[in-house]
Design a protein around this motif. Structure first.
Motif, PDB file in Angstrom:
ATOM      1  N   UNK A  46      58.560  -5.992   9.155  1.00 22.76           N
ATOM      2  CA  UNK A  46      58.269  -5.208   7.938  1.00 22.76           C
ATOM      3  C   UNK A  46      57.969  -3.741   8.237  1.00 22.76           C
ATOM      4  N   UNK A  47      57.261  -3.473   9.322  1.00 22.81           N
ATOM      5  CA  UNK A  47      56.939  -2.085   9.673  1.00 22.81           C
ATOM      6  C   UNK A  47      58.192  -1.298  10.035  1.00 22.81           C
ATOM      7  N   UNK A  48      59.198  -1.966  10.552  1.00 23.75           N
ATOM      8  CA  UNK A  48      60.470  -1.310  10.862  1.00 23.75           C
ATOM      9  C   UNK A  48      61.299  -1.130   9.593  1.00 23.75           C
ATOM     10  N   UNK A  49      61.244  -2.100   8.700  1.00 22.62           N
ATOM     11  CA  UNK A  49      61.995  -2.034   7.448  1.00 22.62           C
ATOM     12  C   UNK A  49      61.601  -0.822   6.620  1.00 22.62           C
ATOM     13  N   UNK A  59      77.774   2.372   6.510  1.00 16.84           N
ATOM     14  CA  UNK A  59      78.569   1.580   5.579  1.00 16.84           C
ATOM     15  C   UNK A  59      79.946   1.251   6.141  1.00 16.84           C
ATOM     16  N   UNK A  60      80.578   2.194   6.804  1.00 18.06           N
ATOM     17  CA  UNK A  60      81.917   1.935   7.338  1.00 18.06           C
ATOM     18  C   UNK A  60      81.861   1.149   8.646  1.00 18.06           C
ATOM     19  N   UNK A  61      80.821   1.354   9.432  1.00 16.70           N
ATOM     20  CA  UNK A  61      80.680   0.643  10.706  1.00 16.70           C
ATOM     21  C   UNK A  61      80.039  -0.723  10.567  1.00 16.70           C
ATOM     22  N   UNK A  62      79.471  -1.008   9.386  1.00 13.88           N
ATOM     23  CA  UNK A  62      78.888  -2.325   9.141  1.00 13.88           C
ATOM     24  C   UNK A  62      77.613  -2.604   9.914  1.00 13.88           C
ATOM     25  N   UNK A  63      76.713  -1.603   9.972  1.00 11.68           N
ATOM     26  CA  UNK A  63      75.486  -1.795  10.737  1.00 11.68           C
ATOM     27  C   UNK A  63      74.306  -1.063  10.096  1.00 11.68           C
ATOM     28  N   UNK A  64      73.120  -1.543  10.426  1.00 10.97           N
ATOM     29  CA  UNK A  64      71.873  -0.895  10.042  1.00 10.97           C
ATOM     30  C   UNK A  64      71.171  -0.521  11.342  1.00 10.97           C
ATOM     31  N   UNK A  65      70.735   0.732  11.441  1.00 12.59           N
ATOM     32  CA  UNK A  65      70.025   1.177  12.638  1.00 12.59           C
ATOM     33  C   UNK A  65      68.530   1.129  12.373  1.00 12.59           C
ATOM     34  N   UNK A  66      67.831   0.480  13.284  1.00  9.28           N
ATOM     35  CA  UNK A  66      66.386   0.262  13.173  1.00  9.28           C
ATOM     36  C   UNK A  66      65.694   0.981  14.326  1.00  9.28           C
ATOM     37  N   UNK A  79      55.968   8.556  25.589  1.00  6.86           N
ATOM     38  CA  UNK A  79      56.445   7.669  24.518  1.00  6.86           C
ATOM     39  C   UNK A  79      57.888   8.010  24.198  1.00  6.86           C
ATOM     40  N   UNK A  80      58.739   6.998  24.026  1.00  9.09           N
ATOM     41  CA  UNK A  80      60.129   7.278  23.692  1.00  9.09           C
ATOM     42  C   UNK A  80      60.544   6.478  22.465  1.00  9.09           C
ATOM     43  N   UNK A  81      61.451   7.063  21.697  1.00  5.96           N
ATOM     44  CA  UNK A  81      61.979   6.377  20.517  1.00  5.96           C
ATOM     45  C   UNK A  81      63.143   5.499  20.952  1.00  5.96           C
ATOM     46  N   UNK A  82      63.134   4.265  20.468  1.00 10.16           N
ATOM     47  CA  UNK A  82      64.194   3.324  20.787  1.00 10.16           C
ATOM     48  C   UNK A  82      64.813   2.864  19.470  1.00 10.16           C
ATOM     49  N   UNK A  83      66.120   3.012  19.354  1.00  6.59           N
ATOM     50  CA  UNK A  83      66.837   2.602  18.152  1.00  6.59           C
ATOM     51  C   UNK A  83      67.806   1.488  18.509  1.00  6.59           C
ATOM     52  N   UNK A  84      68.069   0.628  17.534  1.00  6.79           N
ATOM     53  CA  UNK A  84      69.041  -0.434  17.737  1.00  6.79           C
ATOM     54  C   UNK A  84      69.892  -0.575  16.484  1.00  6.79           C
ATOM     55  N   UNK A  85      71.192  -0.709  16.672  1.00  5.68           N
ATOM     56  CA  UNK A  85      72.116  -0.906  15.555  1.00  5.68           C
ATOM     57  C   UNK A  85      72.416  -2.399  15.458  1.00  5.68           C
ATOM     58  N   UNK A  86      72.226  -2.943  14.262  1.00  6.81           N
ATOM     59  CA  UNK A  86      72.424  -4.370  14.047  1.00  6.81           C
ATOM     60  C   UNK A  86      73.589  -4.558  13.082  1.00  6.81           C
ATOM     61  N   UNK A  87      74.621  -5.305  13.491  1.00  7.82           N
ATOM     62  CA  UNK A  87      75.734  -5.554  12.582  1.00  7.82           C
ATOM     63  C   UNK A  87      75.288  -6.443  11.419  1.00  7.82           C
ATOM     64  N   UNK A  88      75.768  -6.138  10.229  1.00  5.71           N
ATOM     65  CA  UNK A  88      75.389  -6.890   9.028  1.00  5.71           C
ATOM     66  C   UNK A  88      76.634  -7.167   8.193  1.00  5.71           C
TER      67      UNK A  88
END
Length: 198
Positions: A46-49, A59-66, A79-88
């Protein structure tokens, strides 16, 4: 981290409960529906959402980056920022775009970086809990956003997603954390075992 409480009760939603949750969520107003679908399809916390912005919807790549919110440090200790792309699924992205005007909002430098759901973690938790109650998910440790996240992990293992890929999608720093999802029992374990028998 474990999938079971001290009494051996599971802490994840099984396939039937996940389907019931999604069915009820899809009958809710757009904000709650898309919130629930995002948790369901990404396995995010939830904190990431509540940090997701239109700029992070591909929208074209079909992913949400968190943005992973677990604290990570680089070699220097910073401290470093870490992002992840999740296909949906594309249907989910269509719903998200229609409900929140994602494509149009992305054109605005200012609005593209405003969170889609202007809610607190507590409010997200309440929305999810209400949907789970309406979906008749038994009042136990798995009836929570964490149970939904764990259900995402178990479902991915059942569907044959490699653990290293699931690790990336869930934002785990260590693969050993992700391997707990291979410990699913019941129908989930039967589904995994059926691949061996077939």
């Amino acid at each position: 981290m474990t999938l079971y409480d001290p009494k051996g009760n599971r802490l994840y939603l099984n396939a039937e409960e996940r389907a019931a949750f999604l069915h009820v969520a899809r009958q809710r107003p757009a904000r709650d529906r898309t919130l629930c679908e995002t948790l369901h399809y990404t396995g995010c916390r939830p904190s990431e959402l509540i940090e997701i912005t239109p700029a992070r919807i591909d929208l074209s790549g079909g992913a949400v980056t968190i943005r992973s919110l677990k604290k990570r440090k680089d070699r220097s200790g910073e401290q470093k920022a870490v992002y992840r792309a999740i296909p949906v699924p594309p249907d989910y992205l269509d719903t998200l775009n229609i409900a929140h005007g994602i494509r149009e909002t992305q054109k605005s430098r200012k609005l593209a970086h405003v969170p889609i759901w202007a809610l607190s973690r507590v409010r997200v938790w309440q929305i999810v809990k209400d949907v789970m109650i309406e979906a008749k998910i038994v009042d136990a440790g798995h009836r929570s956003p964490k149970g939904l996240r764990h259900g995402f992990g178990v479902n991915a293992v059942v569907k044959g997603i490699p653990l290293h890929m699931l690790q990336k999608w869930m934002g785990h720093a260590q693969l050993s954390t992700t391997t707990i999802y291979a410990d699913a029992i019941g129908k989930e374990e039967q589904d995994i075992a059926a691949k061996m028998w077939g």
